[in-house]
Scaffold this motif. Structure first.
Motif, PDB file in Angstrom:
ATOM      1  N   GLU A   1     -76.132  -7.142 -43.226  1.00  0.00           N
ATOM      2  CA  GLU A   1     -74.602  -7.409 -43.354  1.00  0.00           C
ATOM      3  C   GLU A   1     -74.126  -6.791 -44.515  1.00  0.00           C
TER       4      GLU A   1
ATOM      5  N   GLU B   1     -70.903  -6.764 -47.029  1.00  0.00           N
ATOM      6  CA  GLU B   1     -69.962  -7.447 -47.534  1.00  0.00           C
ATOM      7  C   GLU B   1     -68.406  -7.142 -47.170  1.00  0.00           C
ATOM      8  N   GLU B   2     -67.536  -8.029 -47.394  1.00  0.00           N
ATOM      9  CA  GLU B   2     -66.069  -7.555 -47.289  1.00  0.00           C
ATOM     10  C   GLU B   2     -65.387  -8.121 -48.174  1.00  0.00           C
ATOM     11  N   THR B   3     -64.313  -7.581 -48.542  1.00  0.00           N
ATOM     12  CA  THR B   3     -63.320  -8.054 -49.688  1.00  0.00           C
ATOM     13  C   THR B   3     -62.405  -9.214 -48.903  1.00  0.00           C
ATOM     14  N   PHE B   4     -61.478  -9.683 -49.739  1.00  0.00           N
ATOM     15  CA  PHE B   4     -60.471 -10.859 -49.035  1.00  0.00           C
ATOM     16  C   PHE B   4     -59.638  -9.889 -48.107  1.00  0.00           C
ATOM     17  N   LEU B   5     -59.517  -8.835 -48.243  1.00  0.00           N
ATOM     18  CA  LEU B   5     -58.365  -7.858 -47.396  1.00  0.00           C
ATOM     19  C   LEU B   5     -59.050  -7.324 -46.136  1.00  0.00           C
ATOM     20  N   HIS B   6     -60.428  -7.841 -46.017  1.00  0.00           N
ATOM     21  CA  HIS B   6     -61.168  -7.459 -44.941  1.00  0.00           C
ATOM     22  C   HIS B   6     -61.569  -5.989 -44.960  1.00  0.00           C
ATOM     23  N   LYS B   7     -61.808  -5.457 -45.932  1.00  0.00           N
ATOM     24  CA  LYS B   7     -62.272  -4.095 -46.122  1.00  0.00           C
ATOM     25  C   LYS B   7     -63.728  -4.225 -46.511  1.00  0.00           C
ATOM     26  N   ILE B   8     -64.606  -3.274 -46.160  1.00  0.00           N
ATOM     27  CA  ILE B   8     -65.997  -3.438 -46.189  1.00  0.00           C
ATOM     28  C   ILE B   8     -66.502  -2.920 -47.822  1.00  0.00           C
ATOM     29  N   LYS B   9     -67.395  -3.485 -48.249  1.00  0.00           N
ATOM     30  CA  LYS B   9     -67.926  -2.822 -49.640  1.00  0.00           C
ATOM     31  C   LYS B   9     -68.856  -1.885 -49.552  1.00  0.00           C
TER      32      LYS B   9
END
Length: 48
Positions: A9, A11-19
């Motif tokens: 999986e 991870e995503e940031t709080f703005l729903h962008k992927i890391k």
């Protein structure tokens, strides 16, 4: 979303962008996590 190399999986940031990043291979976008980017710097398209 899952990484197309390691199948874990992403991870995503709080703005729903992927890391990680998207890599375009044969006209399709593939997801690559930041850990796989570090491990396979020059061989990412070969792995996909």
């Amino acid at each position: 979303m899952k990484c197309d190399i390691c199948k874990e999986e992403v991870e995503e940031t709080f703005l729903h962008k992927i890391k990680g990043s998207y890599v375009k291979v044969d006209g399709k976008q593939k997801v690559v996590c930041s850990n796989c980017q570090k491990k396979h710097k020059n061989e990412i398209k070969g792995k996909l």
